[in-house]
Design an enzyme around this catalytic site. Structure first.
Site, PDB file in Angstrom:
ATOM      1  N   THR A  40       5.625  -0.654   5.214  1.00  0.00           N
ATOM      2  CA  THR A  40       5.856  -1.951   5.866  1.00  0.00           C
ATOM      3  C   THR A  40       6.945  -2.729   5.132  1.00  0.00           C
ATOM      4  O   THR A  40       7.887  -3.242   5.749  1.00  0.00           O
ATOM      5  CB  THR A  40       4.555  -2.793   5.862  1.00  0.00           C
ATOM      6  OG1 THR A  40       3.514  -2.014   6.447  1.00  0.00           O
ATOM      7  CG2 THR A  40       4.728  -4.092   6.625  1.00  0.00           C
ATOM      8  N   LEU A  41       6.814  -2.803   3.828  1.00  0.00           N
ATOM      9  CA  LEU A  41       7.771  -3.592   3.049  1.00  0.00           C
ATOM     10  C   LEU A  41       9.173  -2.989   3.109  1.00  0.00           C
ATOM     11  O   LEU A  41      10.165  -3.713   3.208  1.00  0.00           O
ATOM     12  CB  LEU A  41       7.285  -3.700   1.596  1.00  0.00           C
ATOM     13  CG  LEU A  41       8.156  -4.553   0.687  1.00  0.00           C
ATOM     14  CD1 LEU A  41       8.279  -5.977   1.215  1.00  0.00           C
ATOM     15  CD2 LEU A  41       7.576  -4.568  -0.727  1.00  0.00           C
ATOM     16  N   ASP A  80       0.864  -1.174   0.000  1.00  0.00           N
ATOM     17  CA  ASP A  80       0.000   0.000   0.000  1.00  0.00           C
ATOM     18  C   ASP A  80       0.909   1.235   0.000  1.00  0.00           C
ATOM     19  O   ASP A  80       1.416   1.641  -1.033  1.00  0.00           O
ATOM     20  CB  ASP A  80      -0.901  -0.123   1.233  1.00  0.00           C
ATOM     21  CG  ASP A  80      -1.965   0.948   1.332  1.00  0.00           C
ATOM     22  OD1 ASP A  80      -2.076   1.789   0.445  1.00  0.00           O
ATOM     23  OD2 ASP A  80      -2.705   0.945   2.334  1.00  0.00           O
ATOM     24  N   ASP A 125      -8.213  -9.411   5.132  1.00  0.00           N
ATOM     25  CA  ASP A 125      -9.270  -9.496   6.147  1.00  0.00           C
ATOM     26  C   ASP A 125      -9.861  -8.146   6.513  1.00  0.00           C
ATOM     27  O   ASP A 125      -9.297  -7.084   6.229  1.00  0.00           O
ATOM     28  CB  ASP A 125      -8.697 -10.119   7.422  1.00  0.00           C
ATOM     29  CG  ASP A 125      -7.794  -9.134   8.173  1.00  0.00           C
ATOM     30  OD1 ASP A 125      -6.919  -8.523   7.546  1.00  0.00           O
ATOM     31  OD2 ASP A 125      -7.978  -8.975   9.391  1.00  0.00           O
TER      32      ASP A 125
HETATM   33  P1  IMP Z   1       1.720  -0.502   3.793  1.00  0.00           P
HETATM   34  O1  IMP Z   1       2.778  -0.411   4.842  1.00  0.00           O
HETATM   35  O2  IMP Z   1       0.873   0.741   3.765  1.00  0.00           O
HETATM   36  O3  IMP Z   1       2.266  -0.816   2.409  1.00  0.00           O
HETATM   37  O4  IMP Z   1       0.702  -1.603   4.263  1.00  0.00           O
HETATM   38  C1  IMP Z   1       0.674  -2.902   3.835  1.00  0.00           C
HETATM   39  C2  IMP Z   1      -0.266  -3.692   4.735  1.00  0.00           C
HETATM   40  O5  IMP Z   1      -1.504  -2.996   4.944  1.00  0.00           O
HETATM   41  C3  IMP Z   1      -0.655  -5.011   4.104  1.00  0.00           C
HETATM   42  O6  IMP Z   1       0.272  -6.022   4.405  1.00  0.00           O
HETATM   43  C4  IMP Z   1      -2.036  -5.247   4.681  1.00  0.00           C
HETATM   44  O7  IMP Z   1      -1.903  -5.903   5.927  1.00  0.00           O
HETATM   45  C5  IMP Z   1      -2.604  -3.879   4.928  1.00  0.00           C
HETATM   46  N1  IMP Z   1      -3.544  -3.478   3.856  1.00  0.00           N
HETATM   47  C6  IMP Z   1      -3.370  -2.474   2.982  1.00  0.00           C
HETATM   48  N2  IMP Z   1      -4.420  -2.359   2.153  1.00  0.00           N
HETATM   49  C7  IMP Z   1      -5.287  -3.332   2.503  1.00  0.00           C
HETATM   50  C8  IMP Z   1      -6.579  -3.740   2.005  1.00  0.00           C
HETATM   51  O8  IMP Z   1      -7.132  -3.174   1.032  1.00  0.00           O
HETATM   52  N3  IMP Z   1      -7.176  -4.787   2.623  1.00  0.00           N
HETATM   53  C9  IMP Z   1      -6.606  -5.432   3.687  1.00  0.00           C
HETATM   54  N4  IMP Z   1      -5.396  -5.087   4.187  1.00  0.00           N
HETATM   55  C10 IMP Z   1      -4.744  -4.048   3.604  1.00  0.00           C
END
Ligand code: IMP
Length: 189
Positions: free
Chosen positions: A102-103, A98, A154
């Site tokens: 996190t990655l 997203d 989820d």
């Molecule tokens: P980031 O750090 O914003 O890239 O977040 C990634 C994490 O957000 C993913 O591993 C999911 O756990 C959660 N996430 C982001 N978008 C969604 C969604 O549309 N549905 C469910 N979980 C999401």
């Protein structure tokens, strides 16, 4: 398919085809490297299980889970892999990228362990929401910015076992009535 505020965005058939393609690419690119595929719990469980069955070269599978601190993308490892990742060719298996925070943090943590190489396979990419640029070597689908459910994703622990991928068009309504997706999600075919 659109039903009561939920839209099926990727069917079971499309998911299966794309996961098979990704597995095929990994198989040819890692033919002599015995990679470790590391699934990030819990969202990537279904994707990981399907992907590894399309990896047709020797490979290991392990899992880890993350804890998030604050909103700045700081993460820690809550449950670690059993396999040591030192000198290994590691492929992180993620459900969705997203903002990329996190990655990015996870890649940094794993690089500190002296991996031989590091790549990421993410089923879904919300590219338009990216805050930090992060490498994505294997990507299933680029998706919009709607909240997605099913195929591992989820809402408060629910709906990971839904077989295809759905977008939630009215998130406040789902928040008010978390079970409202069930009749659509689990309708008998
Ligand atoms: P980031 O750090 O914003 O890239 O977040 C990634 C994490 O957000 C993913 O591993 C999911 O756990 C959660 N996430 C982001 N978008 C969604 C969604 O549309 N549905 C469910 N979980 C999401």
């Amino acid at each position: 398919m659109t039903e009561d505020g939920f839209v099926e965005v990727v069917t079971e058939t499309r998911l299966a085809e794309r996961v098979a393609q990704l597995g095929g690419r990994i198989s040819s690119e890692y033919a002599d490297r015995n990679p470790v595929l590391v699934g990030v719990l819990r969202g990537s469980v279904i994707f990981t299980a399907d992907l590894i069955r399309h990896v047709t070269v020797p490979a290991e599978v392990d899992f880890l889970s993350l804890t998030r601190f604050g909103g700045q993308g700081r993460v820690g490892i809550a449950m670690d892999t059993e396999v040591s990742l030192e000198n290994r060719h590691v492929i992180i298996v993620e459900d969705i990228v997203d903002t990329g925070l996190t990655l990015t943090a996870l890649r940094r943590l794993l690089e500190l362990r002296g991996v031989a190489s590091l790549a990421t396979a993410a089923l879904l990419d919300k590219a338009s929401r990216r805050i930090v640029d992060v490498a994505l070597e294997y990507r299933g689908f680029e998706v919009g910015d709607e909240f997605l459910l099913g195929y591992g994703l989820d809402w408060e622990g629910r709906y990971r076992n839904v077989r295809s991928l759905w977008a939630v068009m009215d998130l406040p309504a789902l928040r008010r009535a978390p079970d409202s997706f069930a009749p659509v999600a689990y309708r008998r075919r």
